[in-house]
Design a protein around this motif. Structure first.
Motif, PDB file in Angstrom:
ATOM      1  N   GLN A  36       0.822  -1.205   0.000  1.00  0.00           N
ATOM      2  CA  GLN A  36       0.000   0.000   0.000  1.00  0.00           C
ATOM      3  C   GLN A  36       0.861   1.262   0.000  1.00  0.00           C
ATOM      4  N   ALA A  37       1.947   1.242   0.762  1.00  0.00           N
ATOM      5  CA  ALA A  37       2.847   2.397   0.791  1.00  0.00           C
ATOM      6  C   ALA A  37       3.493   2.633  -0.572  1.00  0.00           C
ATOM      7  N   LEU A  38       3.903   1.556  -1.243  1.00  0.00           N
ATOM      8  CA  LEU A  38       4.530   1.686  -2.565  1.00  0.00           C
ATOM      9  C   LEU A  38       3.536   2.205  -3.597  1.00  0.00           C
ATOM     10  N   LEU A  39       2.311   1.683  -3.581  1.00  0.00           N
ATOM     11  CA  LEU A  39       1.294   2.157  -4.522  1.00  0.00           C
ATOM     12  C   LEU A  39       0.971   3.629  -4.275  1.00  0.00           C
ATOM     13  N   ALA A  40       0.955   4.032  -3.004  1.00  0.00           N
ATOM     14  CA  ALA A  40       0.716   5.445  -2.693  1.00  0.00           C
ATOM     15  C   ALA A  40       1.853   6.316  -3.231  1.00  0.00           C
TER      16      ALA A  40
END
Length: 656
Positions: A36-40
């Motif tokens: 989720q952090a990478l996609l954000a």
């Protein structure tokens, strides 16, 4: 008894089933929070199409991502040169708390580093070089006490380097060069620090003792730094206070007394008399000099052959500065030993074709009526006088070497400045290397690339050693080829014609760092440009093309960034991958090129040393046309070989 046994068996079975199910979940797991952090991060950062993360598959399979063996967290994120643009969004990468390696180098990231990078407490290596990051030194990074490698070079950071950097006691690499850091260097106490560079900043003061063991190149470009290994600092000596025994200092206006009238008159008369005598002596000297001056001798003829094109006039060997203005307008000046017999009228009648528009003028292919083909370069922005132009041409016209395109003639008038040279039918290295790469293209093989590199090096070395001439505009379009791919250098020695107002070698990517600032070319800046040319041969990439990562990164920096990540194979042109058993030679030539493009001029080899190093690579291949020529450019004009430099290609240690 049986009931007890059954119960125990049931418990054992339940435990086994539970363990198997847990094991199965671990195998099929993925780092949800890290994903989720990478996609954000990716959704909030503009980027090129090279990064395409599919949200429907595990993040551990994405480009640039590595997870631990259990796929429970991301420990490595590497996205070098993928077109990331703009600020790093907060609350994205700072959530990757298990991250060990982060590389975002060679992008176009800007703005400050987010404060939440301080959450990356397990980070070992951080590579952010080659971006446009700004702001003061990110204090959050000083809390990452496990950092081994910190590379922030070639950004726009400003302000002081904080003393808290000393908290990073595990550092082995600290690169902060090519920024705008100011203030004094902190006393960094990192016992394992082996690679350090703060060059080209705005630092001042003395270099701490803990950093004095690094070479001077690690501190160059900071005008106000001093102390070992740089020049010694000048100690400050305060003005001594007057001692009690000293007589009191009396102000000057109280000591002086008014001069008497007689003294004033005497001074005025004496001054007038002295001035009269001085003028009389000067007059007598000038008169005596005029009497003794002999009649003015005629100017010696310039070593050129002039061809008059006015009807009814004949060839003459008069000084090219003589004659009427109208006659000069029709004079094409050939150099002694010229092989052509045409004049300006013939050139004007010739069919012309534009070959290219370069940094010093436009080149035309001219086919004369008699069938002779020459190249005519029409110079622009020439600022020197006619005599200065002729003196430069006289020097350049004497240069003769198999790997230098000879200058055959020139023409000068108020409105036109022309140079005439031989036409090379095989074209330029630029056209051969960067021409159409379609299905019908014939690749430039390794042997011919080596042949071009060696012959071009010999030509430039001859300019330096025998001609005492700086080329000043080395680039692939000025390396002209014969049908056998033997190279000759052209457009040499023209920089004095354009003065200091015009930057020499205006093609981006070839200029040495010091030339960009001083606009003064030297033998060492030629070596840098030749090193870029070697990198061009090795990579197949033009130094000024936009696909070198992103805007703002030149070819040497791109190669260095790849080598530092130990991906050396990615440097070389894909067209060379079809050839076998050349890997060692490619790496050797890469090492020579990297030595040539050193940012410190004194660390670059001389061109005659470069020739020797390339020749040493090919001692066993003399049957392939790479044997040493009889007119070795490493020899001076007297035939003697200068003191030999290192004959071993310098090693290039990959650095982060």
């Amino acid at each position: 008894m049986m009931a007890v046994s059954f119960s125990a068996a049931t418990v054992v079975g339940f435990v086994l089933i539970t363990l198997l199910s847990l094991s199965g979940e671990r195998v099929n797991s993925e780092p949800i929070q890290d994903k989720q952090a990478l996609l954000a991060f990716l959704s909030q950062t503009p980027h090129a199409n090279r990064v395409q993360w599919n949200a429907s598959v595990s993040a551990c399979t994405w480009v640039g991502i590595k997870c631990d063996d259990n796929q429970s967290y991301v420990y490595s994120l590497r996205l070098p040169g993928v077109g990331l643009v703009g600020p790093v969004p907060p609350n994205t990468l700072g959530r990757l708390t298990q991250l060990r390696v982060l590389s975002l180098r060679s992008n176009r990231l800007s703005g400050p580093i987010p404060a939440d990078f301080s959450n990356l407490t397990l980070l070992r290596s951080l590579y952010l070089q080659g971006n446009q990051l700004s702001g003061e030194f990110p204090t959050g990074l000083t809390q990452l006490e496990r950092l081994n490698r910190l590379v922030l070079s070639s950004n726009n950071f400003t302000g002081p380097i904080p003393f808290a950097v000393s908290n990073l006691t595990h550092l082995t690499v600290l690169f902060l060069e090519n920024n705008g850091f100011s203030g004094k260097l902190p006393n960094i106490q990192a016992p394992n620090l082996t690679n350090f560079n703060v060059s080209n900043n705005k630092l001042n003061g003395s270099i701490p003792q803990s950093l004095s063991n690094f070479p001077a190149s690690a501190f160059s470009g900071n005008l106000d730094l001093c102390g070992g290994p740089l020049k010694a600092c000048n100690p400050f000596f305060p003005a001594p206070a007057p001692s009690p025994e000293s007589p009191p200092i009396i102000p000057a206006h109280k000591k002086s007394k008014k001069l008497s009238t007689a003294a004033i008159v005497a001074i005025a008369v004496g001054s007038a008399l002295a001035l009269f005598l001085l003028l009389l002596v000067l007059f007598l000297c000038l008169r005596k000099r005029r009497r003794q001056q002999p009649a003015k001798a005629p100017k010696p003829p310039v070593a050129t052959r002039s061809v008059e094109t006015e009807a009814g006039t004949s060839s003459s060997k008069d000084d090219i500065t003589g004659g009427s203005t109208e006659a000069e307008r029709n004079k094409l000046v050939f150099f002694n030993g010229g092989v052509y017999s045409f004049d300006l009228e013939d050139l004007l009648r010739a069919s012309a074709e534009v070959l290219g528009k370069g940094s010093v003028g436009t080149s035309y292919k001219a086919v004369l009526e008699e069938g002779t083909t020459v190249v005519v370069k029409r110079l622009k922005d020439v600022v020197v006088t006619k005599r200065e132009f002729e003196m430069t041409m006289e020097v350049l016209g004497k240069i003769k070497h198999d790997n230098v395109v000879p200058l055959r003639a020139f023409y000068f008038s108020k409105d036109e400045k022309l140079l005439v040279s031989d036409y090379m039918s095989a074209g330029s290295l630029s056209a051969l290397l960067h021409g159409s790469r379609g299905s019908g293209r014939t690749p430039l093989d390794w042997d011919n690339r080596m042949k071009i590199a060696l012959s071009a090096a010999r030509g430039i070395a001859h300019l330096h050693v025998s001609g005492k001439v700086v080329h000043g505009n080395i680039k692939s379009s000025n390396i002209l080829l014969r049908p056998d791919n033997d190279a000759s250098v052209s457009d040499f020695g023209l920089n004095p014609l354009f003065g200091t107002s015009t930057p020499p070698n205006r093609v981006a990517g070839y200029r040495a760092p010091e030339v960009v600032e001083t606009r003064k070319v030297t033998f060492k800046s030629d070596v840098y440009s030749f090193g870029v040319l070697l990198l061009e041969l090795l990579t197949g990439k033009a130094p000024n093309q936009a696909s070198l990562g992103e805007e703002g990164i030149d070819l040497p920096r791109w190669v260095q960034s790849v080598v530092r990540e130990e991906w050396t194979a990615e440097v070389f042109d894909v067209e060379l991958m079809r050839y076998h058993n050349i890997e060692e030679e490619m790496v050797q030539l890469l090492q020579i090129a990297m030595a040539c493009v050193s940012t410190v001029p004194d660390q670059r080899p001389a061109m005659q040393e470069v020739v020797r190093m390339i020749e040493d690579m090919n001692r066993a291949e003399t049957d392939d046309g790479l044997r040493q020529s009889s007119d070795d450019p490493s020899k001076g004009s007297d035939g003697h070989t200068p003191p030999a430099g290192s004959r071993t290609p310098p090693s290039v240690t990959p650095t982060p």
